[in-house]
Enzyme design. Structure first.
Site, PDB file in Angstrom:
ATOM      1  N   LYS A 167       0.806  -1.118   0.124  1.00  8.18           N
ATOM      2  CA  LYS A 167      -0.014   0.086   0.009  1.00  8.18           C
ATOM      3  C   LYS A 167       0.970   1.316  -0.157  1.00  8.18           C
ATOM      4  CE  LYS A 167      -0.509  -0.527   4.894  1.00  8.18           C
ATOM      5  NZ  LYS A 167      -0.805   0.618   5.955  1.00  8.18           N
ATOM      6  N   ARG A 217      -9.184   0.839  15.579  1.00  5.03           N
ATOM      7  CA  ARG A 217      -9.328   1.499  14.392  1.00  5.03           C
ATOM      8  C   ARG A 217     -10.590   1.098  13.677  1.00  5.03           C
ATOM      9  NH1 ARG A 217      -3.875   1.536  10.751  1.00  5.03           N
ATOM     10  NH2 ARG A 217      -4.402  -0.924  10.599  1.00  5.03           N
ATOM     11  N   HIS A 228      -5.229  -6.906  14.079  1.00  5.93           N
ATOM     12  CA  HIS A 228      -3.936  -5.990  13.966  1.00  5.93           C
ATOM     13  C   HIS A 228      -3.353  -5.803  15.170  1.00  5.93           C
ATOM     14  CE1 HIS A 228      -1.160  -4.011  11.703  1.00  5.93           C
ATOM     15  NE2 HIS A 228      -1.326  -2.636  11.899  1.00  5.93           N
ATOM     16  N   ARG A 234       1.228 -10.331   6.986  1.00  8.30           N
ATOM     17  CA  ARG A 234       1.039  -9.321   6.222  1.00  8.30           C
ATOM     18  C   ARG A 234       2.259  -8.591   6.349  1.00  8.30           C
ATOM     19  NH1 ARG A 234      -3.334  -9.350   9.655  1.00  8.30           N
ATOM     20  NH2 ARG A 234      -2.735  -7.525  10.481  1.00  8.30           N
ATOM     21  N   TYR A 288      16.159  31.011   2.069  1.00  6.89           N
ATOM     22  CA  TYR A 288      14.953  31.996   2.525  1.00  6.89           C
ATOM     23  C   TYR A 288      15.249  32.286   3.870  1.00  6.89           C
ATOM     24  CZ  TYR A 288      12.441  31.089  -1.751  1.00  6.89           C
ATOM     25  OH  TYR A 288      12.243  30.922  -3.274  1.00  6.89           O
ATOM     26  N   CYS A 333      14.484  24.751   0.237  1.00  2.02           N
ATOM     27  CA  CYS A 333      13.295  25.386  -0.425  1.00  2.02           C
ATOM     28  C   CYS A 333      12.400  24.289  -1.220  1.00  2.02           C
ATOM     29  CB  CYS A 333      13.992  25.995  -1.924  1.00  2.02           C
ATOM     30  SG  CYS A 333      15.512  27.270  -1.290  1.00  2.02           S
ATOM     31  N   MET A 334      11.485  24.809  -2.009  1.00  2.00           N
ATOM     32  CA  MET A 334      10.586  23.980  -2.569  1.00  2.00           C
ATOM     33  C   MET A 334      11.254  22.633  -3.404  1.00  2.00           C
ATOM     34  SD  MET A 334       7.301  24.704  -4.731  1.00  2.00           S
ATOM     35  CE  MET A 334       6.488  25.572  -3.446  1.00  2.00           C
ATOM     36  N   ASP A 335      12.451  23.424  -4.200  1.00  2.00           N
ATOM     37  CA  ASP A 335      12.939  22.362  -5.132  1.00  2.00           C
ATOM     38  C   ASP A 335      14.604  22.119  -4.995  1.00  2.00           C
ATOM     39  OD1 ASP A 335      11.064  24.811  -6.710  1.00  2.00           O
ATOM     40  OD2 ASP A 335      10.251  22.846  -6.568  1.00  2.00           O
TER      41      ASP A 335
HETATM   42  C1  LIG Z   1      -3.906  -3.994   8.702  1.00  2.00           C
HETATM   43  C2  LIG Z   1      -2.409  -3.842   8.331  1.00  2.00           C
HETATM   44  N1  LIG Z   1      -1.652  -5.154   8.213  1.00  2.00           N
HETATM   45  C3  LIG Z   1      -0.430  -5.252   8.025  1.00  2.00           C
HETATM   46  C4  LIG Z   1       0.506  -3.741   8.039  1.00  2.00           C
HETATM   47  C5  LIG Z   1       2.141  -4.059   7.692  1.00  2.00           C
HETATM   48  O1  LIG Z   1       2.477  -3.507   8.665  1.00  2.00           O
HETATM   49  P1  LIG Z   1       4.199  -3.536   8.921  1.00  2.00           P
HETATM   50  O2  LIG Z   1       4.589  -2.361   7.733  1.00  2.00           O
HETATM   51  O3  LIG Z   1       4.543  -2.873  10.038  1.00  2.00           O
HETATM   52  O4  LIG Z   1       4.556  -4.730   8.506  1.00  2.00           O
HETATM   53  C6  LIG Z   1      -0.383  -2.801   8.125  1.00  2.00           C
HETATM   54  C7  LIG Z   1       0.562  -1.509   8.128  1.00  2.00           C
HETATM   55  N2  LIG Z   1      -0.060  -0.339   8.437  1.00  2.00           N
HETATM   56  C8  LIG Z   1       0.488   0.882   8.814  1.00  2.00           C
HETATM   57  C9  LIG Z   1       1.790   1.001   8.907  1.00  2.00           C
HETATM   58  O5  LIG Z   1       2.211   2.372   9.417  1.00  2.00           O
HETATM   59  N3  LIG Z   1       0.715   3.008   9.593  1.00  2.00           N
HETATM   60  C10 LIG Z   1      -0.300   2.036   9.305  1.00  2.00           C
HETATM   61  O6  LIG Z   1      -1.772   2.088   9.381  1.00  2.00           O
HETATM   62  C11 LIG Z   1      -1.641  -2.717   8.363  1.00  2.00           C
HETATM   63  O7  LIG Z   1      -2.224  -1.490   8.666  1.00  2.00           O
END
Ligand SMILES: Cc1ncc(COP(=O)(O)O)c(CNc2conc2O)c1O
Length: 371
Positions: free
Chosen positions: A39, A139, A169, A222, A267, A313-315
Site C-alpha cells: 500500500k 481502528r 492487527h 502481512r 530563505y 526550498c521547494m525544489d
Molecule cells: C492491517 C495492516 N496489516 C499489516 C500492515 C503492515 O505492517 P508493517 O509495515 O509494520 O509490516 C499494516 C501497516 N499499516 C501501517 C503502517 O503504518 N501505519 C499504518 O497504518 C496494516 O495496517
C-alpha cells in the site's frame, strides 16, 4: 534513463526486497503464506515493482489500503490474491468482483448493504471477504466474539459471499513491553474459540509480529516494513535476521561556489557563512518530500558528511562543502557512499517521526529507478 530529467532519484534495490521476503518465507511456520503489503505505492518504493520482487522472494499475495491500489496491481498484470485492508464503499462492489479482489468486512451494516448490492448484480462470482476483528487497535473491526459469530452466520446465508479470511492487527508488536500485545492475542483467541469453523486465511501478523512473535496464531503474514529492509521497531528491538534497506536517494550538485564570510544562504537568511566557505546546491526540496525540518541534517559527498545550510526550498537545498567539488558530483541523501551510510532511520530521527512516514512522503516528482 529513468524518465524525468533531473539527477534526483530514488534507487530501489529489488534484490534486497526479494531477499528480505525470502528470509521471512524460509523461517515461517510450515503452511504459512506471506502477503506483501504494498500500500501507499509500496511505502514509496513503487507498488508494482515491489510486488514483482516480492513474488520472486516467495510472496503469494498482496495487501493494499484502498481499491485504487488494488486495481493498479491488477492492471499491471498481478494475478495473485489481493486484500484491501480498509473499508471499501459498497457502491464499488462490482469493481471488487471485476478485479477479483478480497475486501475487509468491519461492520454488520456494511455487510448487509453489500448483500443488498450483490442481490442487485447478476453475477456468478462470490465476493471474497476477510472479517476484521478489532482486538485493541481501535481502528476498524468487530470488537466481540458474539459480533463475529453473528457476521459469520450472516455470511453463511448467501452463496454470493466467500468467507476467505479472519484477521486482527496489533498496535504494539514492535515494542519491548508485550502486555498489550498479549491482551490483544487473548481477545483474538476468544474469537477463534467462539467459532465452529475457520476460513482459509487466519492472519494477525504485521512485520513486527512475524519477527518477534513468530509463534502467534495464523497462517498468513502481512509483511510490510521489513520487506523494505526497515526495522519495524526503529531501534527498539534487534533484527532477527539482516534486513537489507531497499531504498537509496541520490542527486548531483548543480552549483558550487565559494563565499567569503558574512554571506547569507536561503530563505529568511537563516544561515550566514562564518568564514570563507564552499557551498553546493542540490536539486531536491520539500516538494519532493525532503522536508524543511531536515535543515541541519547532513548528506554525503565523496563520503564526506555535508550539512544542509539555510532553509530547504521547494525544489533545491544548499550544503556546506569541505572544499571545492566539481558540479555534477553525486550527493547521497539516503544510502551508502565511500564507506559511509545515511539511513532512513537517521532521516526519521531528525524529523522526529518514523521511517514509515519518511518513505511514504517521497513525492511522485522523484522517479524510482529499479536495479
Ligand atoms: C492491517 C495492516 N496489516 C499489516 C500492515 C503492515 O505492517 P508493517 O509495515 O509494520 O509490516 C499494516 C501497516 N499499516 C501501517 C503502517 O503504518 N501505519 C499504518 O497504518 C496494516 O495496517
Amino acid at each position: 534513463a529513468v524518465g524525468w530529467h533531473r539527477p534526483t532519484k530514488l534507487v530501489i534495490d529489488t534484490q534486497a526486497i526479494k531477499e528480505n521476503v525470502w528470509n521471512e518465507v524460509k523461517r515461517m511456520p510450515q503452511g504459512t503464506e506471506l502477503f506483501a503489503v504494498v500500500k501507499a505505492n509500496g511505502y514509496g518504493h513503487g507498488a508494482v515493482q515491489t510486488a514483482k520482487a516480492a513474488i520472486q522472494g516467495g510472496a503469494t499475495g498482496f495487501c493494499v489500503a484502498i481499491l485504487d491500489e488494488a486495481i493498479e496491481l491488477r492492471e499491471a498484470g498481478i494475478t495473485e490474491p489481493i486484500l484491501i485492508l480498509s473499508v471499501v464503499d459498497v457502491s464499488y462492489i462490482e469493481l471488487l468482483l471485476k478485479y477479483d479482489l478480497s475486501v475487509t468486512v468491519a461492520s454488520q451494516e456494511w455487510l448487509e448493504q453489500a448483500i443488498e448490492q450483490l442481490n442487485g448484480i447478476k453475477t456468478q462470482t462470490s465476493l471474497k471477504i476477510h472479517i476484521k476483528v478489532d482486538t485493541g487497535m481501535g481502528r476498524i473491526g468487530f470488537t466481540t466474539p458474539t459480533a463475529v459469530k453473528q457476521i459469520v452466520e450472516l455470511v453463511k446465508t448467501t452463496q454470493m459471499l466467500l468467507w476467505e479470511g479472519l484477521f486482527t492487527h496489533f498496535s504494539t508488536a514492535d515494542e519491548k513491553d508485550d502486555s498489550y500485545f498479549k491482551k490483544q492475542t487473548n481477545r483474538f483467541q476468544d474469537v477463534l474459540s467462539a467459532l465452529s469453523e475457520l476460513p482459509k486465511y487466519v492472519h494477525v501478523s504485521n512485520s513486527a509480529t512475524a519477527l518477534w512473535h513468530p509463534d502467534n496464531v495464523g497462517n498468513m503474514i502481512r509483511f510490510g516494513i521489513a520487506m523494505y529492509g526497515l526495522n519495524p521497531s526503529g531501534t527498539a528491538l534487534p533484527e532477527v535476521y539482516p534486513l537489507k534497506p531497499a531504498l537509496s536517494l541520490v542527486s548531483n550538485l548543480i552549483q558550487v561556489k565559494e563565499l567569503s564570510a558574512g554571506e547569507g544562504i536561503g530563505y529568511g537568511n537563516t544561515y550566514t557563512t562564518a568564514e570563507n566557505q564552499w557551498i553546493g546546491t542540490i536539486p531536491i526540496g520539500y516538494a519532493d518530500g525532503w522536508l524543511r525540518h531536515l535543515q541541519g541534517f547532513s548528506v554525503l559527498v565523496d563520503g564526506e558528511r555535508c550539512e544542509i545550510v539555510g532553509r530547504i526550498c521547494m525544489d533545491q537545498c544548499m550544503i556546506r562543502l569541505p572544499k571545492e567539488v566539481a558540479v555534477g558530483t553525486q550527493v547521497t541523501l539516503i544510502g551508502h557512499d565511500h564507506g559511509e551510510t545515511i539511513t532512513m532511520q537517521m532521516v526519521a530521527d531528525k524529523l522526529k517521526t518514523i521511517h514509515y512516514e519518511v518513505a511514504c512522503t517521497f513525492s511522485d516528482r522523484m522517479p524510482r529507478e529499479y536495479k
